[in-house]
Design a protein around this motif. Structure first.
Motif, PDB file in Angstrom:
ATOM      1  N   GLU A 137       0.827  -1.209   0.000  1.00 11.46           N
ATOM      2  CA  GLU A 137       0.000   0.000   0.000  1.00 11.46           C
ATOM      3  C   GLU A 137       0.863   1.261   0.000  1.00 11.46           C
ATOM      4  OE1 GLU A 137      -2.451  -0.468   3.461  1.00 11.46           O
ATOM      5  OE2 GLU A 137      -3.810  -1.879   2.480  1.00 11.46           O
ATOM      6  N   GLN A 138       1.901   1.269   0.815  1.00 14.44           N
ATOM      7  CA  GLN A 138       2.797   2.429   0.883  1.00 14.44           C
ATOM      8  C   GLN A 138       3.566   2.610  -0.422  1.00 14.44           C
ATOM      9  OE1 GLN A 138       2.961   4.802   3.252  1.00 14.44           O
ATOM     10  NE2 GLN A 138       1.218   3.737   4.141  1.00 14.44           N
ATOM     11  N   LYS A 139       3.950   1.513  -1.025  1.00 19.23           N
ATOM     12  CA  LYS A 139       4.671   1.569  -2.302  1.00 19.23           C
ATOM     13  C   LYS A 139       3.763   2.144  -3.386  1.00 19.23           C
ATOM     14  CE  LYS A 139       7.552  -1.429  -5.153  1.00 19.23           C
ATOM     15  NZ  LYS A 139       8.021  -2.801  -5.344  1.00 19.23           N
ATOM     16  N   ALA A 140       2.521   1.697  -3.431  1.00 21.02           N
ATOM     17  CA  ALA A 140       1.563   2.199  -4.415  1.00 21.02           C
ATOM     18  C   ALA A 140       1.277   3.685  -4.177  1.00 21.02           C
ATOM     19  CB  ALA A 140       0.261   1.396  -4.349  1.00 21.02           C
ATOM     20  N   LEU A 141       1.156   4.077  -2.931  1.00 18.25           N
ATOM     21  CA  LEU A 141       0.920   5.481  -2.585  1.00 18.25           C
ATOM     22  C   LEU A 141       2.099   6.351  -3.012  1.00 18.25           C
ATOM     23  CD1 LEU A 141      -1.034   7.424  -1.166  1.00 18.25           C
ATOM     24  CD2 LEU A 141       0.160   6.937   0.951  1.00 18.25           C
ATOM     25  N   ALA A 142       3.306   5.891  -2.773  1.00 18.09           N
ATOM     26  CA  ALA A 142       4.500   6.637  -3.161  1.00 18.09           C
ATOM     27  C   ALA A 142       4.585   6.758  -4.684  1.00 18.09           C
ATOM     28  CB  ALA A 142       5.749   5.963  -2.611  1.00 18.09           C
ATOM     29  N   LEU A 143       4.269   5.695  -5.403  1.00 18.18           N
ATOM     30  CA  LEU A 143       4.284   5.720  -6.860  1.00 18.18           C
ATOM     31  C   LEU A 143       3.251   6.709  -7.386  1.00 18.18           C
ATOM     32  CD1 LEU A 143       5.404   4.596  -9.503  1.00 18.18           C
ATOM     33  CD2 LEU A 143       3.694   2.781  -9.356  1.00 18.18           C
ATOM     34  N   LYS A 144       2.074   6.718  -6.805  1.00 18.31           N
ATOM     35  CA  LYS A 144       1.013   7.653  -7.210  1.00 18.31           C
ATOM     36  C   LYS A 144       1.458   9.091  -6.973  1.00 18.31           C
ATOM     37  CE  LYS A 144      -3.371   8.837  -8.044  1.00 18.31           C
ATOM     38  NZ  LYS A 144      -3.375   9.755  -9.141  1.00 18.31           N
ATOM     39  N   ARG A 145       2.067   9.372  -5.821  1.00 11.90           N
ATOM     40  CA  ARG A 145       2.551  10.727  -5.531  1.00 11.90           C
ATOM     41  C   ARG A 145       3.621  11.144  -6.544  1.00 11.90           C
ATOM     42  NH1 ARG A 145       4.332  10.137   0.199  1.00 11.90           N
ATOM     43  NH2 ARG A 145       2.739   8.641   0.696  1.00 11.90           N
ATOM     44  N   PHE A 146       4.514  10.223  -6.867  1.00 12.56           N
ATOM     45  CA  PHE A 146       5.574  10.509  -7.830  1.00 12.56           C
ATOM     46  C   PHE A 146       4.977  10.824  -9.202  1.00 12.56           C
ATOM     47  CE2 PHE A 146       8.447   8.934 -11.165  1.00 12.56           C
ATOM     48  CZ  PHE A 146       9.513   9.812 -10.970  1.00 12.56           C
ATOM     49  N   GLN A 147       4.023  10.014  -9.640  1.00 11.63           N
ATOM     50  CA  GLN A 147       3.395  10.226 -10.939  1.00 11.63           C
ATOM     51  C   GLN A 147       2.663  11.570 -10.975  1.00 11.63           C
ATOM     52  OE1 GLN A 147       1.048   6.644 -11.129  1.00 11.63           O
ATOM     53  NE2 GLN A 147       2.604   5.537 -12.327  1.00 11.63           N
ATOM     54  N   ASP A 148       1.948  11.896  -9.910  1.00  7.07           N
ATOM     55  CA  ASP A 148       1.243  13.174  -9.840  1.00  7.07           C
ATOM     56  C   ASP A 148       2.207  14.349  -9.905  1.00  7.07           C
ATOM     57  OD1 ASP A 148      -1.145  11.807  -9.640  1.00  7.07           O
ATOM     58  OD2 ASP A 148      -1.347  12.088  -7.464  1.00  7.07           O
ATOM     59  N   GLU A 149       3.328  14.243  -9.234  1.00  2.67           N
ATOM     60  CA  GLU A 149       4.333  15.309  -9.238  1.00  2.67           C
ATOM     61  C   GLU A 149       4.946  15.485 -10.626  1.00  2.67           C
ATOM     62  OE1 GLU A 149       6.777  18.352  -7.875  1.00  2.67           O
ATOM     63  OE2 GLU A 149       5.014  17.445  -6.943  1.00  2.67           O
ATOM     64  N   GLU A 150       5.254  14.377 -11.286  1.00  6.44           N
ATOM     65  CA  GLU A 150       5.820  14.466 -12.628  1.00  6.44           C
ATOM     66  C   GLU A 150       4.805  15.049 -13.614  1.00  6.44           C
ATOM     67  OE1 GLU A 150       9.055  13.869 -13.676  1.00  6.44           O
ATOM     68  OE2 GLU A 150       9.339  13.813 -11.505  1.00  6.44           O
ATOM     69  N   LEU A 151       3.553  14.667 -13.488  1.00  8.01           N
ATOM     70  CA  LEU A 151       2.504  15.212 -14.347  1.00  8.01           C
ATOM     71  C   LEU A 151       2.366  16.717 -14.125  1.00  8.01           C
ATOM     72  CD1 LEU A 151       0.230  14.746 -16.393  1.00  8.01           C
ATOM     73  CD2 LEU A 151      -1.280  14.269 -14.448  1.00  8.01           C
ATOM     74  N   ARG A 152       2.401  17.133 -12.891  1.00 10.92           N
ATOM     75  CA  ARG A 152       2.308  18.556 -12.563  1.00 10.92           C
ATOM     76  C   ARG A 152       3.472  19.330 -13.177  1.00 10.92           C
ATOM     77  NH1 ARG A 152       4.492  21.964  -9.411  1.00 10.92           N
ATOM     78  NH2 ARG A 152       5.711  20.457  -8.242  1.00 10.92           N
ATOM     79  N   LYS A 153       4.674  18.756 -13.114  1.00 12.08           N
ATOM     80  CA  LYS A 153       5.841  19.411 -13.705  1.00 12.08           C
ATOM     81  C   LYS A 153       5.663  19.565 -15.219  1.00 12.08           C
ATOM     82  CE  LYS A 153       9.338  17.780 -10.424  1.00 12.08           C
ATOM     83  NZ  LYS A 153      10.496  16.880 -10.277  1.00 12.08           N
ATOM     84  N   LEU A 154       5.185  18.518 -15.880  1.00 10.31           N
ATOM     85  CA  LEU A 154       4.967  18.586 -17.330  1.00 10.31           C
ATOM     86  C   LEU A 154       3.912  19.635 -17.680  1.00 10.31           C
ATOM     87  CD1 LEU A 154       5.022  14.822 -18.390  1.00 10.31           C
ATOM     88  CD2 LEU A 154       6.622  16.604 -19.082  1.00 10.31           C
ATOM     89  N   GLN A 155       2.837  19.659 -16.921  1.00  9.10           N
ATOM     90  CA  GLN A 155       1.781  20.624 -17.199  1.00  9.10           C
ATOM     91  C   GLN A 155       2.273  22.053 -16.986  1.00  9.10           C
ATOM     92  OE1 GLN A 155      -1.234  19.126 -14.564  1.00  9.10           O
ATOM     93  NE2 GLN A 155      -2.163  17.853 -16.165  1.00  9.10           N
ATOM     94  N   ASN A 156       3.059  22.275 -15.972  1.00  8.36           N
ATOM     95  CA  ASN A 156       3.597  23.614 -15.723  1.00  8.36           C
ATOM     96  C   ASN A 156       4.562  24.024 -16.823  1.00  8.36           C
ATOM     97  OD1 ASN A 156       2.151  23.999 -13.402  1.00  8.36           O
ATOM     98  ND2 ASN A 156       3.819  23.454 -12.020  1.00  8.36           N
ATOM     99  N   ARG A 157       5.344  23.105 -17.302  1.00  5.42           N
ATOM    100  CA  ARG A 157       6.309  23.415 -18.350  1.00  5.42           C
ATOM    101  C   ARG A 157       5.581  23.761 -19.650  1.00  5.42           C
ATOM    102  NH1 ARG A 157      10.787  19.084 -19.379  1.00  5.42           N
ATOM    103  NH2 ARG A 157       8.942  17.882 -18.919  1.00  5.42           N
TER     104      ARG A 157
END
Length: 141
Positions: free
Chosen positions: A98-118
Motif C-alpha cells: 500500500e505504501q509503495k503504491a501510494l509513493a508511486l502515485k505521488r511521484f506520478q502526480d508530481e511528474e505530471l504537474r511538472k509537465l503541465q507547468n512546463r
C-alpha cells in the motif's frame, strides 16, 4: 504529563522481560512498591540532572533497574515534559505494498504537474521595435 505512554510501555516491557530472565531481579521487582510512573519520574529527573539530550537504551534501562533495586532512592518531583522514543515499525507485506503504491502515485502526480507547468508557460513575445527603413547610398534626401 509524566512521560509519554509509549515510553512507559517500553520501560514496563523491559522490566517485565528482565524479571522473567533474572531470578534475583524478579524478587525485587515483584515486591517493589514503585509504580511505572515512579520509575519514569526517576528516569526523567536523572536525565534532567545530567543536562544531556540523548541517551542509549541501555542507559535508560539501567536507570529503571536501579530505581527498582534501590527502594530508598529519592524519585524526585514529577516533570512536565515530552519524551521522544526511537522505535522501529515493522510493516506487513500488505502495508508495504500500500505504501509503495501510494509513493508511486505521488511521484506520478508530481511528474505530471511538472509537465503541465512546463507546457502551460506562456511564450514570451518580444515587442516589435519601430524599425526605421534602411537607408541606401542611392536614396536621395
Amino acid at each position: 504529563m509524566k512521560g509519554s505512554e509509549h515510553f512507559k510501555k517500553i520501560i514496563k516491557s523491559y522490566l517485565d522481560k528482565r524479571a522473567q530472565e533474572d531470578v534475583l531481579f524478579r524478587a525485587k521487582y515483584e515486591t517493589a512498591t514503585r509504580t511505572i510512573d515512579d520509575v519514569v519520574t526517576f528516569i526523567l529527573n536523572q536525565v534532567k540532572a545530567s543536562e544531556c539530550c540523548g541517551f542509549s537504551d541501555d542507559e535508560i534501562y539501567s536507570m529503571a533497574v536501579h530505581v527498582i533495586d534501590e527502594p530508598t532512592i529519592e524519585i524526585g518531583k514529577p516533570i512536565n515534559c515530552n519524551v521522544v522514543v526511537n522505535h522501529h515499525i515493522e510493516l506487513t507485506e500488505k502495508e508495504k505494498e500500500e505504501q509503495k503504491a501510494l509513493a508511486l502515485k505521488r511521484f506520478q502526480d508530481e511528474e505530471l504537474r511538472k509537465l503541465q507547468n512546463r507546457n502551460s508557460k506562456p511564450k514570451v513575445v518580444k515587442p516589435q521595435e519601430n524599425k526605421q527603413p534602411e537607408l541606401s547610398l542611392f536614396d536621395e534626401f
